[in-house]
Design a protein around this motif. Structure first.
Motif, PDB file in Angstrom:
ATOM      1  N   SER A 173       0.825  -1.205   0.000  1.00  0.00           N
ATOM      2  CA  SER A 173       0.000   0.000   0.000  1.00  0.00           C
ATOM      3  C   SER A 173       0.862   1.260   0.000  1.00  0.00           C
ATOM      4  O   SER A 173       0.619   2.196  -0.771  1.00  0.00           O
ATOM      5  CB  SER A 173      -0.924  -0.008   1.220  1.00  0.00           C
ATOM      6  OG  SER A 173      -1.736   1.149   1.243  1.00  0.00           O
ATOM      7  N   VAL A 174       1.881   1.278   0.848  1.00  0.00           N
ATOM      8  CA  VAL A 174       2.750   2.452   0.940  1.00  0.00           C
ATOM      9  C   VAL A 174       3.592   2.605  -0.331  1.00  0.00           C
ATOM     10  O   VAL A 174       3.792   3.712  -0.838  1.00  0.00           O
ATOM     11  CB  VAL A 174       3.637   2.354   2.195  1.00  0.00           C
ATOM     12  CG1 VAL A 174       4.683   3.459   2.217  1.00  0.00           C
ATOM     13  CG2 VAL A 174       2.784   2.441   3.457  1.00  0.00           C
ATOM     14  N   LYS A 224       2.775   1.578  -3.335  1.00  0.00           N
ATOM     15  CA  LYS A 224       1.869   2.023  -4.397  1.00  0.00           C
ATOM     16  C   LYS A 224       1.586   3.515  -4.290  1.00  0.00           C
ATOM     17  O   LYS A 224       1.348   4.195  -5.294  1.00  0.00           O
ATOM     18  CB  LYS A 224       0.562   1.228  -4.332  1.00  0.00           C
ATOM     19  CG  LYS A 224      -0.385   1.499  -5.488  1.00  0.00           C
ATOM     20  CD  LYS A 224      -1.633   0.626  -5.403  1.00  0.00           C
ATOM     21  CE  LYS A 224      -2.582   0.883  -6.574  1.00  0.00           C
ATOM     22  NZ  LYS A 224      -3.793   0.027  -6.488  1.00  0.00           N
ATOM     23  N   ALA A 225       1.629   4.035  -3.069  1.00  0.00           N
ATOM     24  CA  ALA A 225       1.392   5.463  -2.847  1.00  0.00           C
ATOM     25  C   ALA A 225       2.590   6.320  -3.241  1.00  0.00           C
ATOM     26  O   ALA A 225       2.511   7.554  -3.214  1.00  0.00           O
ATOM     27  CB  ALA A 225       1.040   5.707  -1.383  1.00  0.00           C
TER      28      ALA A 225
END
Length: 250
Positions: A34-35, A37-38
């Motif tokens: 998630s991080v 991808k951010a």
């Protein structure tokens, strides 16, 4: 091996005093993905969060074998460099410590946090003993980014007395650099002037743990910090959001 070496070099290059790397600490493959991808250029675990996500307390209570599995899954899930909060290395020193670090590196980590507090005790290793421990860590991998953490400031809860610890902190930074460390981590230190003093005196790029409204990336950049991390805060916030979302449904 060449790819891992390049990842380690890329990770080291992200540590620029005055232009700090932001590491929003993760705890498993999903949070890492998630991080990343951010837009994160690197990911880093926090020991408290990794342990908590598996139902364990902090302080090397998470079995080393399970930690290795978690590190491997994270490394296989993201393409950016991974640093692992390895606490005290699950060993006092010597060949056992070298072997433990080698396991984490083999699982895919290109960096680790390595602390000078005695896990399970209230004190710190002396400067010479911690330097010997750092040499044992370095023996595991010549390319590993070793973020040498001092717990001087975390142990002293009275922030008004942190100035009294500066001389020893700087001594530790210099000794840890000579022992092969790549970075110097000072969690618990929040005074901007003292952080700036550490950054000026340390031969290693300085990492701070972000706490309080005054500690922004901008203020840390002005102080000369090279790395900003968040410790257990992301995990605590995520779990709180999960609980509050559930409560809103019932």
């Amino acid at each position: 091996m060449i790819e891992r070496t390049k990842q380690a070099q890329d990770f080291a290059a992200l540590h620029v005093p005055g232009d700090p790397l932001v590491l929003y600490n993760i705890w498993d493959a999903g949070s890492a993905a998630s991080v990343a991808k951010a837009g994160a250029t690197a990911v880093a675990t926090g020991s408290w969060s990794v342990a908590g996500a598996q139902g364990y307390g902090d302080g090397e209570k998470l079995p080393l074998s399970l930690l290795v599995q978690i590190v491997e899954r994270i490394a296989q899930t993201v393409e950016v460099p991974l640093s692992v909060d390895f606490e005290g290395g699950y060993a006092v020193g010597g060949a056992e410590l070298t072997g433990n670090v080698a396991q984490i590196a083999a699982a895919g980590a290109v960096g680790i946090n390595f602390e000078d507090q005695i896990v399970g005790d209230t004190g710190l290793y002396g400067i010479q003993e911690q330097s010997d421990r750092l040499r044992a860590v370095r023996a595991a991998d010549e390319n590993l980014f070793i973020n040498a953490r001092t717990d001087l400031f975390l142990k002293q809860k009275d922030a008004s007395r942190h100035a009294d610890l500066m001389d020893e902190a700087i001594q530790r930074a210099k000794a840890f650099a000579a022992a092969g460390a790549n970075g110097f981590f000072v969690p618990g230190l929040a005074d901007l002037d003292l952080i700036a003093q550490i950054c000026k005196a340390s031969p290693l790029p300085v990492n701070v743990m972000m706490r309080g409204e005054a500690m922004t990336r901008e203020t840390m950049a002005k102080a000369g910090v090279a790395r900003c991390s968040y410790g257990p805060q992301p995990f605590v916030q995520a779990m709180q959001t999960l609980a509050e979302t559930y409560q809103a449904l019932t």
